[in-house]
Design a protein around this motif. Structure first.
Motif, short mmCIF file in Angstrom:
data_model
loop_
_atom_site.label_atom_id
_atom_site.label_comp_id
_atom_site.label_asym_id
_atom_site.label_seq_id
_atom_site.Cartn_x
_atom_site.Cartn_y
_atom_site.Cartn_z
N LYS A 109 50.92 -15.39 -22.68
CA LYS A 109 50.21 -14.79 -22.57
C LYS A 109 50.33 -13.85 -23.61
N ILE A 110 49.12 -14.05 -25.13
CA ILE A 110 49.47 -12.87 -26.63
C ILE A 110 49.07 -11.62 -26.66
N CYS A 111 49.03 -10.62 -25.66
CA CYS A 111 47.36 -9.71 -25.76
C CYS A 111 47.76 -9.11 -27.08
N ALA A 112 46.44 -8.95 -27.44
CA ALA A 112 46.25 -7.96 -29.24
C ALA A 112 45.53 -6.43 -28.72
N SER A 113 46.58 -5.47 -29.35
CA SER A 113 45.73 -4.72 -29.21
C SER A 113 45.15 -4.14 -30.74
N HIS A 114 44.07 -2.89 -30.80
CA HIS A 114 44.26 -2.12 -31.87
C HIS A 114 43.13 -3.85 -33.08
N ALA A 115 42.19 -4.52 -32.57
CA ALA A 115 42.10 -5.46 -34.09
C ALA A 115 41.10 -5.02 -34.59
N GLY A 116 40.90 -5.70 -35.58
CA GLY A 116 39.81 -5.54 -36.51
C GLY A 116 39.75 -4.37 -36.88
N LEU A 117 37.81 -4.09 -37.44
CA LEU A 117 38.09 -2.38 -38.17
C LEU A 117 37.55 -1.41 -37.45
N THR A 118 37.91 -1.71 -36.25
CA THR A 118 37.38 -0.28 -35.64
C THR A 118 38.96 0.01 -35.41
N LEU A 119 40.17 0.06 -35.24
CA LEU A 119 41.56 0.09 -35.19
C LEU A 119 40.88 1.48 -36.17
N GLY A 120 40.52 1.96 -37.50
CA GLY A 120 40.65 2.73 -37.35
C GLY A 120 41.34 3.39 -38.43
N GLU A 121 41.57 5.32 -38.23
CA GLU A 121 41.75 5.10 -39.48
C GLU A 121 44.05 5.13 -39.47
N ASP A 122 44.41 4.04 -39.00
CA ASP A 122 45.28 3.38 -39.54
C ASP A 122 45.27 2.10 -40.74
N GLY A 123 43.87 1.69 -41.42
CA GLY A 123 43.40 1.65 -42.60
C GLY A 123 43.73 0.07 -43.04
N ALA A 124 44.01 -1.36 -43.77
CA ALA A 124 43.87 -2.62 -43.90
C ALA A 124 44.61 -2.71 -43.91
N THR A 125 46.39 -2.46 -43.82
CA THR A 125 47.15 -3.27 -43.60
C THR A 125 47.36 -3.44 -41.72
N HIS A 126 46.22 -2.94 -40.65
CA HIS A 126 47.17 -2.97 -39.50
C HIS A 126 45.75 -3.13 -39.49
N GLN A 127 44.20 -3.37 -39.70
CA GLN A 127 43.27 -3.71 -39.51
C GLN A 127 42.44 -5.22 -39.07
N ILE A 128 43.60 -6.38 -38.67
CA ILE A 128 43.73 -7.57 -39.30
C ILE A 128 42.31 -8.17 -38.32
N LEU A 129 41.76 -8.81 -39.16
CA LEU A 129 39.94 -10.02 -39.53
C LEU A 129 40.46 -10.88 -39.55
N GLU A 130 41.80 -11.71 -39.21
CA GLU A 130 41.82 -12.74 -39.46
C GLU A 130 42.08 -13.72 -37.95
N ASP A 131 43.18 -13.43 -37.25
CA ASP A 131 43.21 -13.70 -36.37
C ASP A 131 42.83 -14.44 -35.21
N VAL A 132 41.30 -13.99 -35.05
CA VAL A 132 40.51 -15.06 -34.01
C VAL A 132 41.04 -16.68 -34.52
N GLY A 133 41.00 -16.97 -35.85
CA GLY A 133 40.91 -18.01 -36.38
C GLY A 133 41.84 -18.36 -36.88
N MET A 134 42.78 -17.50 -36.64
CA MET A 134 44.48 -18.20 -36.90
C MET A 134 44.78 -18.97 -35.39
N MET A 135 44.03 -18.10 -34.68
CA MET A 135 44.90 -18.50 -33.05
C MET A 135 44.11 -19.69 -32.59
N ARG A 136 42.86 -19.54 -33.14
CA ARG A 136 42.41 -21.08 -32.58
C ARG A 136 42.37 -21.76 -33.39
#
Length: 319
Positions: A107-134
């Motif tokens: 079970k690969i459990c992933a937090s801090h996904a998407g833009l709502t990660l917020g202040e940590d910025g673009a390097t951490h705001q992954i927006l491709e993960d659902v496509g990669m995993m599906r």
């Protein structure tokens, strides 16, 4: 008045932490692995309760995936925890070869996904993960909408065999799903019944869709809101039935437009029912540092953006 109200906000990652602790008490095969982010993943309670079943892997995410695959061979049910960017992009080769290809019960459990990660910025705001995993054979992909549903999904995974990607987030978000609401992996959840247009959404965007429905209802537009918490396997029957009923579709997701929920729904519709579709998603951009609500507004993921796309798709429908 919206058909849904909430009494408190809570981060979805806490739903994962609370769910993990609950299944840990019920099933001694459940083990936790974390890549130096125990507090951020809300795994501390599990660690304290079951220190012999918790493995702190350090900043070594690729190794964590390999260890998790090995533990599954030994009959354990490993739940890995780190940020979504590190859970997918950094370790895609290990997931593909050691977990998905081998059909391991990880079970690969992933937090801090998407833009709502917020202040940590673009390097951490992954927006491709659902496509990669599906795209990975054998992989189940779940994107719950609030604290309660994330807890429900985590608990359900203990009895679900096979590789799974569970995506959740950092910010406090309205809790509108009830503990008594049914959660079934692979079964869509109709939240609001409507006749003019369907909004398919998941994750944080489900609440945005609910707020958009309230605005549209005041304009006399009847909106059906369906929570696609399981991206894979998709509830194809529910998608087709709603699309045929309303004749117009809008998808809403905190993900790149390419490769996400909208793409998947479009693929389903083009093979089964010809209706117009509009997309609410990030349009081929990286994110940036900022407050979650401000980022959702800037990148076109607000309730008002959903309203605009609904009005556009209704024009295409001819209503």
């Amino acid at each position: 008045m919206t058909k849904f109200t909430y009494e408190e906000k809570k981060d979805t990652r806490s739903g994962f932490g609370d769910g993990l602790l609950e299944i840990g008490k019920k099933n001694d095969k459940v083990v936790g692995l974390c890549a130096d982010l125990t507090g951020s993943l809300k795994m501390t309670a599990f660690q304290k309760e079951f220190p012999e079943r918790f493995h702190q892997m350090g900043i070594a995410e690729a190794n964590m995936m390999g260890v998790a695959a090995g533990l599954s061979i030994a009959g354990k049910i490993p739940f890995t925890g780190t940020f979504a960017n590190f859970s997918t992009g950094r370790v895609y080769d290990q997931i593909r070869q050691s977990i998905a290809y081998s059909d391991k019960n990880v079970k690969i459990c992933a937090s801090h996904a998407g833009l709502t990660l917020g202040e940590d910025g673009a390097t951490h705001q992954i927006l491709e993960d659902v496509g990669m995993m599906r795209m990975l054979p054998n992989m189940t992909v779940i994107v719950p909408c609030d604290y309660m549903q994330t807890k429900q999904a985590t608990i359900a995974l203990a009895d679900h065999h096979g590789p799974t990607y569970l995506r959740f987030g950092r910010p406090k978000w309205p809790i509108f799903i009830k503990e008594s609401d049914e959660f079934v992996i692979g079964k869509a959840q109709k939240l609001i019944d409507g006749n003019d247009v369907t909004i398919f959404a998941n994750g944080h965007m489900v609440w945005q869709a609910i707020l958009a429905e309230e605005i549209l209802s005041e304009k006399g537009i009847s909106v059906e809101v369906i929570n696609i918490h399981t991206v894979k396997p998709l509830d194809v029957a529910a998608v087709i039935a709603s699309a045929k009923k309303t004749g117009a579709v809008v998808t809403a997701e905190e993900h790149q437009m390419n490769g996400g929920l909208g793409d998947l729904i479009a693929h389903t519709l083009v093979k089964n029912v010809c209706v117009p579709q509009e997309f609410v998603a990030v349009e081929d951009q990286f994110g940036e540092s900022g407050r979650p609500e401000d980022l959702l507004d800037k990148y076109g993921l607000s309730p008002n953006n959903i309203v605009e796309k609904v009005e556009k798709v209704l024009q295409r429908k001819g209503k």
